[in-house]
Design a protein around this motif. Structure first.
Motif, PDB file in Angstrom:
ATOM      1  N   UNK A 117     -10.216  -8.021 -11.395  1.00  0.00           N
ATOM      2  CA  UNK A 117      -9.378  -7.122 -11.926  1.00  0.00           C
ATOM      3  C   UNK A 117      -9.001  -6.296 -10.403  1.00  0.00           C
ATOM      4  N   UNK A 118      -9.853  -5.846 -10.018  1.00  0.00           N
ATOM      5  CA  UNK A 118      -9.785  -4.936  -8.726  1.00  0.00           C
ATOM      6  C   UNK A 118      -8.799  -5.663  -7.681  1.00  0.00           C
ATOM      7  N   UNK A 119      -8.958  -7.131  -7.620  1.00  0.00           N
ATOM      8  CA  UNK A 119      -8.391  -7.943  -6.639  1.00  0.00           C
ATOM      9  C   UNK A 119      -6.715  -8.022  -7.068  1.00  0.00           C
ATOM     10  N   UNK A 120      -6.687  -8.411  -8.447  1.00  0.00           N
ATOM     11  CA  UNK A 120      -5.326  -8.681  -8.824  1.00  0.00           C
ATOM     12  C   UNK A 120      -4.376  -7.435  -8.890  1.00  0.00           C
ATOM     13  N   UNK A 121      -5.253  -6.455  -9.643  1.00  0.00           N
ATOM     14  CA  UNK A 121      -4.400  -5.159  -9.948  1.00  0.00           C
ATOM     15  C   UNK A 121      -4.573  -4.013  -8.980  1.00  0.00           C
ATOM     16  N   UNK A 122      -5.379  -4.302  -8.302  1.00  0.00           N
ATOM     17  CA  UNK A 122      -5.558  -3.268  -6.927  1.00  0.00           C
ATOM     18  C   UNK A 122      -5.175  -3.787  -5.493  1.00  0.00           C
ATOM     19  N   UNK A 123      -5.700  -4.596  -5.107  1.00  0.00           N
ATOM     20  CA  UNK A 123      -5.485  -5.108  -3.632  1.00  0.00           C
ATOM     21  C   UNK A 123      -4.140  -5.741  -3.642  1.00  0.00           C
ATOM     22  N   UNK A 124      -3.750  -6.685  -4.598  1.00  0.00           N
ATOM     23  CA  UNK A 124      -2.497  -7.255  -4.701  1.00  0.00           C
ATOM     24  C   UNK A 124      -1.325  -6.260  -4.838  1.00  0.00           C
ATOM     25  N   UNK A 125      -1.707  -5.338  -5.764  1.00  0.00           N
ATOM     26  CA  UNK A 125      -0.412  -4.138  -5.849  1.00  0.00           C
ATOM     27  C   UNK A 125      -0.441  -3.310  -4.677  1.00  0.00           C
ATOM     28  N   UNK A 126      -1.505  -2.937  -3.871  1.00  0.00           N
ATOM     29  CA  UNK A 126      -1.501  -2.126  -2.848  1.00  0.00           C
ATOM     30  C   UNK A 126      -0.889  -3.108  -1.483  1.00  0.00           C
ATOM     31  N   UNK A 127      -0.876  -4.228  -1.686  1.00  0.00           N
ATOM     32  CA  UNK A 127      -0.320  -5.017  -0.717  1.00  0.00           C
ATOM     33  C   UNK A 127       1.290  -4.986  -0.966  1.00  0.00           C
ATOM     34  N   UNK A 128       1.330  -5.332  -2.011  1.00  0.00           N
ATOM     35  CA  UNK A 128       3.002  -5.364  -2.402  1.00  0.00           C
ATOM     36  C   UNK A 128       3.621  -3.990  -2.025  1.00  0.00           C
ATOM     37  N   UNK A 129       3.101  -2.687  -2.167  1.00  0.00           N
ATOM     38  CA  UNK A 129       3.590  -1.510  -1.969  1.00  0.00           C
ATOM     39  C   UNK A 129       3.748  -1.441  -0.589  1.00  0.00           C
ATOM     40  N   UNK A 130       2.552  -1.851   0.366  1.00  0.00           N
ATOM     41  CA  UNK A 130       2.683  -1.713   1.639  1.00  0.00           C
ATOM     42  C   UNK A 130       3.873  -2.528   2.215  1.00  0.00           C
ATOM     43  N   UNK A 131       3.619  -3.865   1.771  1.00  0.00           N
ATOM     44  CA  UNK A 131       4.791  -4.744   2.370  1.00  0.00           C
ATOM     45  C   UNK A 131       6.261  -4.303   2.192  1.00  0.00           C
ATOM     46  N   UNK A 132       6.254  -3.694   1.063  1.00  0.00           N
ATOM     47  CA  UNK A 132       7.663  -3.236   0.569  1.00  0.00           C
ATOM     48  C   UNK A 132       8.059  -2.165   1.473  1.00  0.00           C
ATOM     49  N   UNK A 133       7.022  -1.389   1.692  1.00  0.00           N
ATOM     50  CA  UNK A 133       7.255   0.314   2.497  1.00  0.00           C
ATOM     51  C   UNK A 133       7.625  -0.263   4.017  1.00  0.00           C
ATOM     52  N   UNK A 134       6.610  -1.409   4.596  1.00  0.00           N
ATOM     53  CA  UNK A 134       6.802  -1.679   5.975  1.00  0.00           C
ATOM     54  C   UNK A 134       8.197  -2.361   6.263  1.00  0.00           C
ATOM     55  N   UNK A 135       8.535  -3.207   5.276  1.00  0.00           N
ATOM     56  CA  UNK A 135       9.824  -3.799   5.264  1.00  0.00           C
ATOM     57  C   UNK A 135      11.049  -3.071   5.230  1.00  0.00           C
ATOM     58  N   UNK A 136      10.936  -2.198   4.312  1.00  0.00           N
ATOM     59  CA  UNK A 136      12.137  -1.422   3.969  1.00  0.00           C
ATOM     60  C   UNK A 136      12.101  -0.170   5.133  1.00  0.00           C
ATOM     61  N   UNK A 137      11.088   0.315   5.444  1.00  0.00           N
ATOM     62  CA  UNK A 137      10.796   1.140   6.451  1.00  0.00           C
ATOM     63  C   UNK A 137      11.568   0.503   7.880  1.00  0.00           C
ATOM     64  N   UNK A 138      11.166  -0.514   8.198  1.00  0.00           N
ATOM     65  CA  UNK A 138      11.618  -1.026   9.406  1.00  0.00           C
ATOM     66  C   UNK A 138      12.960  -1.389   9.247  1.00  0.00           C
ATOM     67  N   UNK A 139      13.638  -1.842   8.204  1.00  0.00           N
ATOM     68  CA  UNK A 139      15.100  -1.918   7.950  1.00  0.00           C
ATOM     69  C   UNK A 139      15.857  -0.499   8.173  1.00  0.00           C
ATOM     70  N   UNK A 140      15.267   0.220   7.608  1.00  0.00           N
ATOM     71  CA  UNK A 140      15.881   1.611   7.611  1.00  0.00           C
ATOM     72  C   UNK A 140      15.924   2.269   9.061  1.00  0.00           C
ATOM     73  N   UNK A 141      14.740   1.861   9.818  1.00  0.00           N
ATOM     74  CA  UNK A 141      14.672   2.421  11.212  1.00  0.00           C
ATOM     75  C   UNK A 141      15.526   1.691  12.010  1.00  0.00           C
ATOM     76  N   UNK A 142      15.617   0.312  11.899  1.00  0.00           N
ATOM     77  CA  UNK A 142      16.522  -0.283  12.757  1.00  0.00           C
ATOM     78  C   UNK A 142      17.871  -0.146  12.425  1.00  0.00           C
ATOM     79  N   UNK A 143      18.117   0.142  11.213  1.00  0.00           N
ATOM     80  CA  UNK A 143      19.621   0.312  10.983  1.00  0.00           C
ATOM     81  C   UNK A 143      20.174   1.596  11.257  1.00  0.00           C
ATOM     82  N   UNK A 144      19.247   2.664  11.630  1.00  0.00           N
ATOM     83  CA  UNK A 144      19.790   3.906  12.138  1.00  0.00           C
ATOM     84  C   UNK A 144      20.510   4.126  13.436  1.00  0.00           C
TER      85      UNK A 144
END
Length: 194
Positions: A167-194
């Motif tokens: 459960x910690x791997x599936x719901x914790x680590x993978x969820x955290x990785x999804x949040x981080x990957x999304x934040x990094x990707x959308x952050x990078x897109x936002x920074x480079x578009x500005x």
């Protein structure tokens, strides 16, 4: 207007602040939940990667904030996007807090294993993104919301089936990785578009 006077958040800074919050929570999900059955090296690598991911979003937030400083005497644009963190957001966060704490207490009362808590947290956080997507007129946040909700539901199923170690791997680590990957990707897109 003095140059050192605080500048109200514009749409880009509001988005970057949301990504920053997501990155920090994502890093916490990974750091806290990276544990057995993963080996020590994998745990350490995941925690380092989570810290670096969050640090990169923090850096992008500062770059965006620095770029976003208006010239002296500048005024906010007419028709600017309303504050993302207004009344509707506060209502969603209050409901989220009630669901988080109430759900954890209910799981405990039902005799669920402690690992089910992280699954419940992932589920509720995912639902909160899905609810915020139409309020913020930003469908992109519904994607991690759906993924987190599914990972949370999967963790609840694993916990009820006795596979609590995963459960910690599936719901914790993978969820955290999804949040981080999304934040990094959308952050990078936002920074480079500005």
């Amino acid at each position: 207007m003095r140059a050192d006077r605080p500048v109200p958040l514009n749409a880009v800074m509001q988005r970057m602040t949301g990504l920053l919050i997501g990155a920090i929570f994502g890093a916490v999900f990974v750091i806290v939940n990276a544990q057995s059955p993963l080996n020590g090296l994998t745990v350490n690598l995941l925690r380092i990667a989570a810290g670096l991911g969050a640090a990169s979003v923090i850096a992008m937030w500062f770059v965006t904030a620095r770029r976003g400083r208006p010239a002296e005497g500048a005024r906010p644009a007419e028709g600017a996007r309303p504050n993302m963190f207004g009344k509707g957001y506060l209502i969603v966060v209050a409901a989220e807090a009630i669901l988080l704490f109430g759900g954890v207490r209910l799981l405990s009362a039902l005799g669920s294993p402690e690992q089910a808590n992280v699954a419940w947290v992932a589920f509720v956080v995912g639902v909160h993104f899905i609810v915020l997507a139409p309020m913020w007129r930003d469908r992109s946040i519904a994607v991690p919301g759906v993924i987190l909700s599914l990972l949370g539901a999967a963790g609840l199923v694993l916990a009820s089936a006795g596979a609590v170690t995963w459960v910690p791997l599936v719901s914790g680590v993978l969820s955290g990785a999804v949040l981080l990957a999304g934040a990094v990707a959308f952050g990078w897109r936002t920074v480079t578009a500005a």
